[in-house]
Design an enzyme around this catalytic site. Structure first.
Site, PDB file in Angstrom:
ATOM      1  CG  ASP A   1     -11.444  -1.276  -0.622  1.00  0.00           C
ATOM      2  OD1 ASP A   1     -10.566  -2.147  -0.538  1.00  0.00           O
ATOM      3  OD2 ASP A   1     -11.309  -0.227  -1.286  1.00  0.00           O
TER       4      ASP A   1
ATOM      5  CG  ASP B   1      -1.949  -1.052   1.254  1.00  0.00           C
ATOM      6  OD1 ASP B   1      -2.055  -1.775   0.252  1.00  0.00           O
ATOM      7  OD2 ASP B   1      -2.669  -1.166   2.257  1.00  0.00           O
TER       8      ASP B   1
HETATM    9  O1  1PR Z   1     -10.574   3.315  -5.601  1.00  0.00           O
HETATM   10  O2  1PR Z   1      -9.494   2.632  -7.706  1.00  0.00           O
HETATM   11  O3  1PR Z   1      -8.602   4.548  -6.410  1.00  0.00           O
HETATM   12  O4  1PR Z   1      -8.351   2.221  -5.590  1.00  0.00           O
HETATM   13  C1  1PR Z   1      -7.865   2.489  -4.310  1.00  0.00           C
HETATM   14  C2  1PR Z   1      -7.189   1.248  -3.813  1.00  0.00           C
HETATM   15  O5  1PR Z   1      -6.544   1.557  -2.594  1.00  0.00           O
HETATM   16  C3  1PR Z   1      -8.149   0.103  -3.547  1.00  0.00           C
HETATM   17  O6  1PR Z   1      -7.588  -1.098  -4.036  1.00  0.00           O
HETATM   18  C4  1PR Z   1      -8.243   0.052  -2.023  1.00  0.00           C
HETATM   19  O7  1PR Z   1      -8.347  -1.283  -1.573  1.00  0.00           O
HETATM   20  C5  1PR Z   1      -6.915   0.639  -1.604  1.00  0.00           C
HETATM   21  N1  1PR Z   1      -6.990   1.377  -0.331  1.00  0.00           N
HETATM   22  C6  1PR Z   1      -7.584   2.578  -0.148  1.00  0.00           C
HETATM   23  N2  1PR Z   1      -7.375   2.985   1.122  1.00  0.00           N
HETATM   24  C7  1PR Z   1      -6.677   2.035   1.743  1.00  0.00           C
HETATM   25  C8  1PR Z   1      -6.211   2.054   3.124  1.00  0.00           C
HETATM   26  O8  1PR Z   1      -5.613   1.103   3.630  1.00  0.00           O
HETATM   27  N3  1PR Z   1      -6.474   3.158   3.824  1.00  0.00           N
HETATM   28  N4  1PR Z   1      -5.751  -0.110   1.082  1.00  0.00           N
HETATM   29  C9  1PR Z   1      -6.425   1.020   0.823  1.00  0.00           C
HETATM   30  C10 1PR Z   1      -6.263  -1.262   0.965  1.00  0.00           C
HETATM   31  C11 1PR Z   1      -5.949  -3.356   1.767  1.00  0.00           C
HETATM   32  C12 1PR Z   1      -4.956  -4.280   1.243  1.00  0.00           C
HETATM   33  C13 1PR Z   1      -4.012  -4.683   2.329  1.00  0.00           C
HETATM   34  C14 1PR Z   1      -4.561  -5.986   2.785  1.00  0.00           C
HETATM   35  C15 1PR Z   1      -3.599  -6.864   3.494  1.00  0.00           C
HETATM   36  N5  1PR Z   1      -5.441  -2.040   1.733  1.00  0.00           N
HETATM   37  O9  1PR Z   1      -4.320  -3.799   0.166  1.00  0.00           O
HETATM   38  O10 1PR Z   1      -2.765  -4.703   1.787  1.00  0.00           O
HETATM   39  O11 1PR Z   1      -5.682  -5.723   3.643  1.00  0.00           O
HETATM   40  O12 1PR Z   1      -3.186  -6.309   4.673  1.00  0.00           O
HETATM   41  P1  1PR Z   1      -2.730  -7.215   5.898  1.00  0.00           P
HETATM   42  O13 1PR Z   1      -2.115  -8.458   5.332  1.00  0.00           O
HETATM   43  O14 1PR Z   1      -1.721  -6.397   6.628  1.00  0.00           O
HETATM   44  O15 1PR Z   1      -3.966  -7.501   6.710  1.00  0.00           O
HETATM   45  P2  1PR Z   1      -9.312   3.236  -6.345  1.00  0.00           P
END
Ligand code: 1PR
Length: 516
Positions: A370, A211
């Site tokens: 999400d 991320d």
């Molecule tokens: O809407 O097309 O611009 O995409 C935005 C992207 O950013 C989406 O894929 C969304 O999932 C991601 N995203 C947005 N905000 C966050 C955040 O964390 N604040 N991250 C985010 C999503 C989830 C996973 C993470 C897993 C594993 N993060 O990517 O890596 O949950 O984590 P873990 O093994 O530590 O539990 P758009």
């Protein structure tokens, strides 16, 4: 130019004369059969290509670059190919219950010895495709290797100096680099694959996810949230957590055996991604040293920039593909597209999913979901389909559904994760990246009920994400759901569990995995 320099000179073909004058030709293919044949014929490349292949000079076709050598394909309603190899390319049978596209690391059964595969041994290679050619008596003199997915399909062909692979050597790690080397230089001794080899068939994938966002000092860093909150809880200014530099971490995960690496630009929903040059630069630099597939997500949608110029989602995706991405992941835009599709029942052909899928193939389009759990006491309390959950809610609720969110979980939308997955599959997505806000960063395992609900509702591969805390969690998700891959972030970044430990555990549990 000295003869030595000349022998290492790599050019990209731009004219028919480049093809006819080449000493060695690599013909990679991405996208759909019809578009590819259309481009060849518009550029007047079809005859020079046939002439080159028949001239006996070295040729290596890759993926679609192999399929085009056949007589034709059923893709796009039936299209003629170059007609060099007997047989037609047909779609994998989706009625067998196997996810299609066929994505991931599969084994090769070498039918005979040849230079191209001389160094591969038992190692797996990376495939991504929905169509394939099958062996027949008419093409048996071409077939160099087959692989198994539902049935046997052709994974490599060779006759004289003409070689081609259905898999991607350039994305197949060290095994793939050895294949390219064998094409370029006379091989060393032939490595004989072991007689009973490894369990054949597709491996379950382990994906490392980065991320990425700018921290408060403006540097692009890998961060990691807890239920999507990426700021430190114990610092006064609540700084964005910094777990390392994106290119360095991607390189580390490649070396440690990740089957794929995913970059999510988590503030992409509010930035203009083509203005986000650092992210494109991250991809360019990562793809120079990471020879497994790279996915990039965050901000893949149409944009009007400050000068009033419109950039379509396809333009944005194309820029990422040119910078080294193999797949793009669409989040918020996919939710809006699915809502519109479900409301109207009409495929406009204009959504990001449809356009990118049409131009680059479904396998290049991942939809990132999400979702967040919504508990209910009784299924009658909601119009949504619910599941009976083994993890009751805060007030003891025994039923739940998963609401899709956008903008990093900040806003909910009136659609559940299963409905969304089915709708985006219909629109042309090739894979689902299934996050779970409740489990993100917690380390207490994937939401197995969610992963099973979604993976049993679609025929495209599902990547389980969020919550991995131990190797056993990977075993659980692969044994109790239809997940094709599992993704983790925090445990790998913090070196709590290594990718190798995960894979060793999977291997011991009898789950097919790529270990070399
Ligand atoms: O809407 O097309 O611009 O995409 C935005 C992207 O950013 C989406 O894929 C969304 O999932 C991601 N995203 C947005 N905000 C966050 C955040 O964390 N604040 N991250 C985010 C999503 C989830 C996973 C993470 C897993 C594993 N993060 O990517 O890596 O949950 O984590 P873990 O093994 O530590 O539990 P758009």
């Amino acid at each position: 130019m000295s003869p030595e320099e000349k022998s290492h000179c790599l050019i990209t073909v731009s004219t028919a004369a480049d093809i006819l004058n080449a000493e060695r030709l690599i013909f990679p293919g991405v996208g759909a059969f019809e578009q590819a044949m259309g481009v060849l014929s518009r550029k007047d490349f079809t005859e020079p290509l046939r002439e080159y292949i028949q001239s006996g000079r070295p040729f290596l076709g890759i993926c679609l670059g192999m399929q085009l050598l056949f007589e034709g394909s059923d893709e796009n309603g039936g299209v003629e190919g170059l007609g060099i190899i007997p047989g037609r390319v047909t779609q994998f049978d989706t009625s067998l219950g196997l996810p299609v596209p066929h994505i991931g690391w599969n084994t090769l059964e070498q039918r005979r010895q040849a230079r191209l595969l001389s160094q591969v041994g038992d190692r797996r290679v990376y495939f991504v495709h929905s169509f394939r050619a099958t062996p027949s008596p008419e093409n048996e003199d071409w077939v160099l290797a087959t692989s198994h997915y539902g049935g046997d399909f052709i994974s490599a062909v060779q006759k004289g100096e003409v070689n081609a692979t259905q898999f991607h050597p350039e994305k197949s790690g060290a095994a793939g680099l050895d294949i390219i080397q064998s094409f370029l230089e006379p091989p060393r001794e032939y490595i004989v694959p072991s007689a009973n080899g490894k369990a054949r068939g597709l491996a379950k994938r382990v994906i490392a996810c980065l991320d990425v966002r700018a921290n408060d000092a403006g540097d692009l860093v890998v961060t990691k949230g807890d239920q999507y909150d990426v700021r430190e809880t114990d610092s006064e200014g609540r700084e964005v957590r910094n777990l390392g530099a994106p290119v360095d971490l991607a390189g580390r995960y490649f070396i440690e055996g990740a089957d794929e690496v995913t970059f999510l630009n988590i503030t992409g929903f509010r930035d203009f991604p083509l203005g986000d040059l650092p992210m494109l630069e991250v991809l360019r630099r990562a793809s120079e040293g990471v020879f497994v597939p790279l996915t990039v997500g965050g901000g893949i949608r149409g944009f009007t920039d400050a000068d009033g110029r419109h950039h379509s989602a396809l333009d944005v995706a194309a820029e990422y593909f040119r910078s080294g991405a193999d797949k793009v992941s669409i989040g918020g835009d996919a939710v809006e597209a699915a809502l519109e599709f479900l409301a109207t029942g009409v495929k406009t052909g204009k959504t990001a999913i449809e356009q990118i899928s049409w131009a680059y193939g479904a396998q290049a389009v991942v939809v990132s979901i999400d979702p967040r759990r919504v508990y209910v006491k009784d299924p009658a309390d909601t119009a949504r389909p619910t599941v009976h959950t083994a993890r009751p809610g805060p007030a003891g609720e025994r039923y739940c559904w998963w609401q899709c969110t956008v903008k990093g979980g900040r806003e909910g939308r009136d659609i559940d994760a299963v409905e969304l997955a089915k709708a985006v599959q219909e629109l042309g997505a090739g894979e689902i990246l299934l996050n779970c806000i409740d489990r993100d960063g917690r380390g207490d395992g994937f939401d197995l009920e969610l992963v099973e609900a979604v993976s049993s509702a679609v025929t495209i591969p599902v990547i389980a994400s969020s919550g991995a805390g131990a190797p056993q969690h990977f075993q659980e998700v692969f044994e109790s759901t239809g997940a094709a891959a599992a993704l983790a972030a925090g445990i790998f970044h913090r070196r709590e569990v290594s990718i190798e430990a995960v894979k060793q555990h999977m291997s011991r549990s009898g789950i097919p995995t790529r270990t070399a």
